[in-house]
Motif scaffolding. Structure first.
Motif, PDB file in Angstrom:
ATOM      1  N   VAL A 142      29.133  45.823  36.871  1.00 52.44           N
ATOM      2  CA  VAL A 142      30.216  45.525  35.939  1.00 52.44           C
ATOM      3  C   VAL A 142      30.165  46.555  34.806  1.00 52.44           C
ATOM      4  N   ILE A 143      31.268  47.272  34.632  1.00 57.72           N
ATOM      5  CA  ILE A 143      31.341  48.306  33.590  1.00 57.72           C
ATOM      6  C   ILE A 143      32.373  47.867  32.543  1.00 57.72           C
ATOM      7  N   PRO A 144      31.947  47.692  31.270  1.00 61.64           N
ATOM      8  CA  PRO A 144      32.897  47.324  30.211  1.00 61.64           C
ATOM      9  C   PRO A 144      33.861  48.478  29.950  1.00 61.64           C
ATOM     10  N   LEU A 145      35.158  48.199  30.037  1.00 59.17           N
ATOM     11  CA  LEU A 145      36.176  49.219  29.792  1.00 59.17           C
ATOM     12  C   LEU A 145      37.103  48.748  28.668  1.00 59.17           C
ATOM     13  N   PRO A 146      37.810  49.666  28.030  1.00 61.40           N
ATOM     14  CA  PRO A 146      38.780  49.266  27.001  1.00 61.40           C
ATOM     15  C   PRO A 146      39.846  48.339  27.585  1.00 61.40           C
ATOM     16  N   ALA A 147      40.458  47.540  26.730  1.00 56.69           N
ATOM     17  CA  ALA A 147      41.472  46.568  27.169  1.00 56.69           C
ATOM     18  C   ALA A 147      42.609  47.236  27.924  1.00 56.69           C
ATOM     19  N   GLU A 148      42.981  48.457  27.494  1.00 54.85           N
ATOM     20  CA  GLU A 148      44.110  49.128  28.161  1.00 54.85           C
ATOM     21  C   GLU A 148      43.785  49.531  29.600  1.00 54.85           C
ATOM     22  N   LEU A 149      42.493  49.589  29.930  1.00 58.20           N
ATOM     23  CA  LEU A 149      42.087  49.890  31.304  1.00 58.20           C
ATOM     24  C   LEU A 149      41.716  48.628  32.075  1.00 58.20           C
ATOM     25  N   GLY A 150      41.955  47.473  31.445  1.00 60.05           N
ATOM     26  CA  GLY A 150      41.717  46.229  32.165  1.00 60.05           C
ATOM     27  C   GLY A 150      40.468  45.477  31.741  1.00 60.05           C
ATOM     28  N   GLY A 151      39.765  45.967  30.717  1.00 63.57           N
ATOM     29  CA  GLY A 151      38.546  45.291  30.273  1.00 63.57           C
ATOM     30  C   GLY A 151      37.417  45.468  31.268  1.00 63.57           C
ATOM     31  N   SER A 152      36.411  44.593  31.222  1.00 61.41           N
ATOM     32  CA  SER A 152      35.256  44.707  32.118  1.00 61.41           C
ATOM     33  C   SER A 152      35.709  44.677  33.570  1.00 61.41           C
ATOM     34  N   THR A 153      35.265  45.680  34.333  1.00 62.13           N
ATOM     35  CA  THR A 153      35.710  45.841  35.721  1.00 62.13           C
ATOM     36  C   THR A 153      34.502  45.954  36.639  1.00 62.13           C
ATOM     37  N   THR A 154      34.632  45.375  37.842  1.00 61.21           N
ATOM     38  CA  THR A 154      33.544  45.360  38.822  1.00 61.21           C
ATOM     39  C   THR A 154      33.768  46.437  39.878  1.00 61.21           C
ATOM     40  N   PHE A 155      32.696  47.168  40.186  1.00 62.52           N
ATOM     41  CA  PHE A 155      32.761  48.217  41.210  1.00 62.52           C
ATOM     42  C   PHE A 155      31.628  48.006  42.216  1.00 62.52           C
ATOM     43  N   PRO A 156      31.885  48.242  43.510  1.00 65.15           N
ATOM     44  CA  PRO A 156      30.811  48.130  44.507  1.00 65.15           C
ATOM     45  C   PRO A 156      29.915  49.370  44.497  1.00 65.15           C
ATOM     46  N   LEU A 157      28.636  49.169  44.787  1.00 65.31           N
ATOM     47  CA  LEU A 157      27.686  50.279  44.878  1.00 65.31           C
ATOM     48  C   LEU A 157      27.712  50.876  46.285  1.00 65.31           C
ATOM     49  N   ALA A 158      27.469  52.194  46.371  1.00 61.97           N
ATOM     50  CA  ALA A 158      27.301  52.869  47.660  1.00 61.97           C
ATOM     51  C   ALA A 158      25.821  53.078  47.951  1.00 61.97           C
ATOM     52  N   ASP A 159      25.059  53.397  46.899  1.00 59.49           N
ATOM     53  CA  ASP A 159      23.608  53.526  47.065  1.00 59.49           C
ATOM     54  C   ASP A 159      22.923  53.348  45.723  1.00 59.49           C
ATOM     55  N   ILE A 160      21.594  53.300  45.777  1.00 60.47           N
ATOM     56  CA  ILE A 160      20.811  53.073  44.559  1.00 60.47           C
ATOM     57  C   ILE A 160      19.506  53.839  44.653  1.00 60.47           C
ATOM     58  N   SER A 161      19.020  54.303  43.522  1.00 61.28           N
ATOM     59  CA  SER A 161      17.704  54.937  43.435  1.00 61.28           C
ATOM     60  C   SER A 161      17.127  54.551  42.081  1.00 61.28           C
ATOM     61  N   CYS A 162      15.904  54.982  41.824  1.00 57.62           N
ATOM     62  CA  CYS A 162      15.307  54.694  40.518  1.00 57.62           C
ATOM     63  C   CYS A 162      15.870  55.597  39.433  1.00 57.62           C
ATOM     64  N   GLY A 163      16.722  56.541  39.820  1.00 56.42           N
ATOM     65  CA  GLY A 163      17.355  57.412  38.834  1.00 56.42           C
ATOM     66  C   GLY A 163      18.771  57.007  38.503  1.00 56.42           C
ATOM     67  N   GLY A 164      19.397  56.202  39.404  1.00 60.14           N
ATOM     68  CA  GLY A 164      20.779  55.833  39.153  1.00 60.14           C
ATOM     69  C   GLY A 164      21.425  55.199  40.364  1.00 60.14           C
TER      70      GLY A 164
END
Length: 252
Positions: A142-164
């Motif tokens: 969940v990434i908090p976005l400004p209200a004009e972009l729709g506010g907090s928005t959920t995105f699916p992950l493709a992969d994960i590591s200990c760096g990001g």
């Protein structure tokens, strides 16, 4: 010795420097035996040659490298005062450099010769090991976005590591955000817990799917992630590794 590698990951390169001649010889020999491709960069130029190690002569203190198919590039390489090399061995990033390169012959064919480097960098860190996250039941951030972009928005992950993480922005909501940092992001890791962190967008890649739809993949780096949150990420990666290994063992 290594500032010519323009890479934020190398700010503390001293921490990863290998000075043992025996270990350096072993790593170079391994790179050669596995026919790993090596990026050779002429310092001060955007001139890159892909090469490989033909032979490592410990007694002669030399490494023989394959030449470029471009004769003019070979001349530029031989005229260079400084060369940088980058490759991987068993998912470990290896960097080294040379101040002098000479023309040589290997098995009747032209080659390059450099001295065995006195040191090299071995970046054996879990940040470089990425594992894909489940597709059927995706992990979400969940990434908090400004209200004009729709506010907090959920995105699916493709992969994960200990760096990001890499996220999929199917609807192009974030736009071309390379260099932007998002504070207050949260990732729900199944059976592990919630990770709170800042995310810094490092790269963006547009993918065309089989149905001709475009999907955007954003590579994001963790910023100021608390140690406890990073432990969650490590535990989740270990969980995914175990599940994947169990599936492979089941198929075998």
């Amino acid at each position: 010795m290594y500032p010519h590698f323009q890479d934020a990951e190398l700010e503390n390169w001293h921490d990863f420097e290998v000075e043992s001649r025996k270990e350096i010889f072993s790593l170079l020999r391994g790179i050669g035996e596995k026919n790993q491709l090596i990026r050779m960069l002429i310092q001060g130029e955007s001139d890159v040659c892909v090469t490989s190690i033909l032979d490592v002569d410990e007694a002669g203190n030399s490494v023989l490298l394959d030449c470029s198919i471009d004769k003019e590039q070979n001349q530029r390489i031989l005229g260079s005062r400084r060369l940088s090399f980058e490759t991987t061995l068993d998912k470990v990033r290896i960097l080294f450099a040379a101040d002098l390169i000479e023309a040589a012959v290997f098995e009747g064919n032209p080659a390059f010769k450099i001295a065995i480097p006195p040191t090299l960098i071995r970046l054996q860190r879990r940040e470089y090991y990425r594992i894909s996250t489940p597709v059927s039941n995706p992990v979400r951030v969940v990434i908090p976005l400004p209200a004009e972009l729709g506010g907090s928005t959920t995105f699916p992950l493709a992969d994960i590591s200990c760096g990001g993480i890499a996220i999929l922005d199917n609807k192009m909501i974030l736009g071309d955000t390379i260099g932007k940092t998002y504070a207050g992001c949260s990732i729900d890791l199944p059976e592990i817990g919630q990770v709170k962190t800042e995310l810094h967008v490092r790269n963006s890649l547009d993918l065309t799917l089989l149905n001709n739809k475009t999907n955007r993949r954003l590579g994001c780096e963790f910023v100021n992630i608390p140690r406890g949150m990073l432990a969650y990420v490590q535990r989740y990666i270990t969980k995914l590794e175990r599940e994947r290994n169990a599936r492979i063992a089941g198929l075998g």
